[in-house]
Design a protein around this motif. Structure first.
Motif, PDB file in Angstrom:
ATOM      1  N   VAL A 286       0.855  -1.193   0.000  1.00 47.12           N
ATOM      2  CA  VAL A 286       0.000   0.000   0.000  1.00 47.12           C
ATOM      3  C   VAL A 286       0.890   1.242   0.000  1.00 47.12           C
ATOM      4  O   VAL A 286       1.756   1.397   0.855  1.00 47.12           O
ATOM      5  N   VAL A 287       0.651   2.102  -0.982  1.00 46.78           N
ATOM      6  CA  VAL A 287       1.353   3.378  -1.068  1.00 46.78           C
ATOM      7  C   VAL A 287       0.376   4.464  -0.654  1.00 46.78           C
ATOM      8  O   VAL A 287      -0.708   4.577  -1.220  1.00 46.78           O
ATOM      9  N   VAL A 288       0.761   5.245   0.345  1.00 40.20           N
ATOM     10  CA  VAL A 288      -0.083   6.331   0.838  1.00 40.20           C
ATOM     11  C   VAL A 288       0.330   7.610   0.122  1.00 40.20           C
ATOM     12  O   VAL A 288       1.496   7.984   0.122  1.00 40.20           O
ATOM     13  N   LEU A 289      -0.633   8.261  -0.488  1.00 37.05           N
ATOM     14  CA  LEU A 289      -0.435   9.532  -1.170  1.00 37.05           C
ATOM     15  C   LEU A 289      -1.335  10.549  -0.483  1.00 37.05           C
ATOM     16  O   LEU A 289      -2.550  10.400  -0.471  1.00 37.05           O
ATOM     17  N   THR A 290      -0.739  11.593   0.120  1.00 39.16           N
ATOM     18  CA  THR A 290      -1.500  12.491   0.978  1.00 39.16           C
ATOM     19  C   THR A 290      -1.066  13.943   0.831  1.00 39.16           C
ATOM     20  O   THR A 290       0.022  14.219   0.324  1.00 39.16           O
ATOM     21  N   ASP A 291      -1.917  14.835   1.291  1.00 43.35           N
ATOM     22  CA  ASP A 291      -1.564  16.253   1.383  1.00 43.35           C
ATOM     23  C   ASP A 291      -0.790  16.549   2.664  1.00 43.35           C
ATOM     24  O   ASP A 291      -0.139  17.569   2.775  1.00 43.35           O
ATOM     25  N   SER A 292      -0.874  15.644   3.623  1.00 40.31           N
ATOM     26  CA  SER A 292      -0.282  15.884   4.933  1.00 40.31           C
ATOM     27  C   SER A 292       1.240  15.875   4.868  1.00 40.31           C
ATOM     28  O   SER A 292       1.846  15.002   4.262  1.00 40.31           O
ATOM     29  N   GLU A 293       1.837  16.840   5.533  1.00 36.48           N
ATOM     30  CA  GLU A 293       3.296  16.873   5.666  1.00 36.48           C
ATOM     31  C   GLU A 293       3.696  16.673   7.122  1.00 36.48           C
ATOM     32  O   GLU A 293       4.839  16.920   7.497  1.00 36.48           O
ATOM     33  N   ASP A 294       2.759  16.185   7.929  1.00 37.04           N
ATOM     34  CA  ASP A 294       3.001  15.930   9.343  1.00 37.04           C
ATOM     35  C   ASP A 294       3.758  14.610   9.492  1.00 37.04           C
ATOM     36  O   ASP A 294       3.250  13.554   9.088  1.00 37.04           O
ATOM     37  N   PRO A 295       4.961  14.626  10.040  1.00 39.62           N
ATOM     38  CA  PRO A 295       5.740  13.390  10.196  1.00 39.62           C
ATOM     39  C   PRO A 295       5.013  12.321  11.017  1.00 39.62           C
ATOM     40  O   PRO A 295       5.226  11.138  10.805  1.00 39.62           O
ATOM     41  N   LEU A 296       4.136  12.741  11.920  1.00 43.69           N
ATOM     42  CA  LEU A 296       3.389  11.762  12.711  1.00 43.69           C
ATOM     43  C   LEU A 296       2.427  10.954  11.849  1.00 43.69           C
ATOM     44  O   LEU A 296       2.186   9.776  12.130  1.00 43.69           O
ATOM     45  N   ASP A 297       1.887  11.559  10.804  1.00 40.49           N
ATOM     46  CA  ASP A 297       1.022  10.822   9.882  1.00 40.49           C
ATOM     47  C   ASP A 297       1.809   9.725   9.177  1.00 40.49           C
ATOM     48  O   ASP A 297       1.328   8.602   9.010  1.00 40.49           O
ATOM     49  N   ALA A 298       3.015  10.034   8.753  1.00 37.33           N
ATOM     50  CA  ALA A 298       3.859   9.034   8.102  1.00 37.33           C
ATOM     51  C   ALA A 298       4.160   7.893   9.069  1.00 37.33           C
ATOM     52  O   ALA A 298       4.050   6.710   8.702  1.00 37.33           O
ATOM     53  N   ILE A 299       4.508   8.229  10.296  1.00 33.60           N
ATOM     54  CA  ILE A 299       4.821   7.202  11.291  1.00 33.60           C
ATOM     55  C   ILE A 299       3.617   6.295  11.515  1.00 33.60           C
ATOM     56  O   ILE A 299       3.746   5.064  11.527  1.00 33.60           O
ATOM     57  N   GLN A 300       2.448   6.891  11.665  1.00 34.33           N
ATOM     58  CA  GLN A 300       1.225   6.105  11.870  1.00 34.33           C
ATOM     59  C   GLN A 300       0.974   5.165  10.703  1.00 34.33           C
ATOM     60  O   GLN A 300       0.636   4.004  10.900  1.00 34.33           O
ATOM     61  N   CYS A 301       1.139   5.671   9.486  1.00 36.86           N
ATOM     62  CA  CYS A 301       0.874   4.842   8.305  1.00 36.86           C
ATOM     63  C   CYS A 301       1.866   3.691   8.214  1.00 36.86           C
ATOM     64  O   CYS A 301       1.478   2.556   7.903  1.00 36.86           O
ATOM     65  N   TYR A 302       3.131   3.950   8.490  1.00 41.99           N
ATOM     66  CA  TYR A 302       4.111   2.859   8.482  1.00 41.99           C
ATOM     67  C   TYR A 302       3.811   1.846   9.579  1.00 41.99           C
ATOM     68  O   TYR A 302       3.939   0.636   9.366  1.00 41.99           O
ATOM     69  N   GLU A 303       3.387   2.315  10.750  1.00 36.74           N
ATOM     70  CA  GLU A 303       3.032   1.398  11.831  1.00 36.74           C
ATOM     71  C   GLU A 303       1.832   0.532  11.457  1.00 36.74           C
ATOM     72  O   GLU A 303       1.723  -0.614  11.899  1.00 36.74           O
ATOM     73  N   LEU A 304       0.931   1.083  10.651  1.00 36.17           N
ATOM     74  CA  LEU A 304      -0.244   0.322  10.195  1.00 36.17           C
ATOM     75  C   LEU A 304       0.078  -0.618   9.040  1.00 36.17           C
ATOM     76  O   LEU A 304      -0.755  -1.420   8.646  1.00 36.17           O
TER      77      LEU A 304
ATOM     78  N   PHE B 106       5.076   6.141   1.856  1.00 42.38           N
ATOM     79  CA  PHE B 106       4.283   7.307   2.245  1.00 42.38           C
ATOM     80  C   PHE B 106       4.825   8.503   1.480  1.00 42.38           C
ATOM     81  O   PHE B 106       6.005   8.840   1.605  1.00 42.38           O
ATOM     82  N   TYR B 107       4.005   9.094   0.637  1.00 39.44           N
ATOM     83  CA  TYR B 107       4.398  10.270  -0.148  1.00 39.44           C
ATOM     84  C   TYR B 107       3.441  11.419   0.128  1.00 39.44           C
ATOM     85  O   TYR B 107       2.234  11.224   0.192  1.00 39.44           O
ATOM     86  N   THR B 108       3.997  12.612   0.250  1.00 37.98           N
ATOM     87  CA  THR B 108       3.122  13.778   0.192  1.00 37.98           C
ATOM     88  C   THR B 108       2.931  14.056  -1.293  1.00 37.98           C
ATOM     89  O   THR B 108       3.772  13.679  -2.116  1.00 37.98           O
ATOM     90  N   LYS B 109       1.846  14.688  -1.638  1.00 35.22           N
ATOM     91  CA  LYS B 109       1.559  14.922  -3.051  1.00 35.22           C
ATOM     92  C   LYS B 109       2.654  15.742  -3.716  1.00 35.22           C
ATOM     93  O   LYS B 109       2.966  15.529  -4.879  1.00 35.22           O
ATOM     94  N   SER B 110       3.272  16.653  -2.985  1.00 42.28           N
ATOM     95  CA  SER B 110       4.338  17.452  -3.595  1.00 42.28           C
ATOM     96  C   SER B 110       5.536  16.561  -3.930  1.00 42.28           C
ATOM     97  O   SER B 110       6.146  16.702  -4.982  1.00 42.28           O
ATOM     98  N   GLU B 111       5.882  15.621  -3.045  1.00 42.26           N
ATOM     99  CA  GLU B 111       6.966  14.680  -3.329  1.00 42.26           C
ATOM    100  C   GLU B 111       6.600  13.780  -4.499  1.00 42.26           C
ATOM    101  O   GLU B 111       7.413  13.495  -5.358  1.00 42.26           O
ATOM    102  N   TRP B 112       5.351  13.313  -4.506  1.00 40.13           N
ATOM    103  CA  TRP B 112       4.885  12.415  -5.559  1.00 40.13           C
ATOM    104  C   TRP B 112       4.974  13.096  -6.919  1.00 40.13           C
ATOM    105  O   TRP B 112       5.423  12.498  -7.889  1.00 40.13           O
ATOM    106  N   LEU B 113       4.567  14.339  -6.979  1.00 37.97           N
ATOM    107  CA  LEU B 113       4.615  15.076  -8.234  1.00 37.97           C
ATOM    108  C   LEU B 113       6.051  15.190  -8.725  1.00 37.97           C
ATOM    109  O   LEU B 113       6.325  14.948  -9.899  1.00 37.97           O
TER     110      LEU B 113
END
Length: 70
Positions: A24-42, A47-54
Motif C-alpha cells: 500500500v502506497v499512501v499519497l496524501t496532502d499531509s506533511e506531518d511526520p506523525l502521519d507518516a509514522i502512523q501509516c508505516y506502523e499500520l 508514504f508520499y506527500t503529493k508534492s513529493e509524488w509530483l
C-alpha cells in the motif's frame, strides 16, 4: 477520501487475510511526520506527500523520455 479516513482503510486492508500482503502506497496532502509514522506502523509500504509524488512523477517521465527518445 470522503467516507473514510485513509488510515482506517489501511488498517482494514492490513487486517484482512486476503489483502494484507498487498503493498500500500499512501499519497496524501499531509506533511506531518506523525502521519507518516502512523501509516508505516499500520503497514504502509510507502508514504508520499503529493508534492513529493509530483516531483517523483516528473522525474520518471523525464528519464523515460531520455531513455526512449535520446
Amino acid at each position: 477520501m470522503p467516507v473514510k479516513d485513509g488510515r482506517a482503510v489501511l488498517y482494514e486492508i492490513k487486517n484482512d487475510p486476503d489483502l494484507k500482503d498487498i503493498p500500500v502506497v499512501v499519497l496524501t496532502d499531509s506533511e506531518d511526520p506523525l502521519d507518516a509514522i502512523q501509516c508505516y506502523e499500520l503497514g504502509a509500504s510507502l508514504f508520499y506527500t503529493k508534492s513529493e509524488w509530483l516531483e517523483t512523477l516528473v522525474e520518471i517521465i523525464r528519464s523515460s523520455g531520455e531513455y526512449w527518445f535520446d
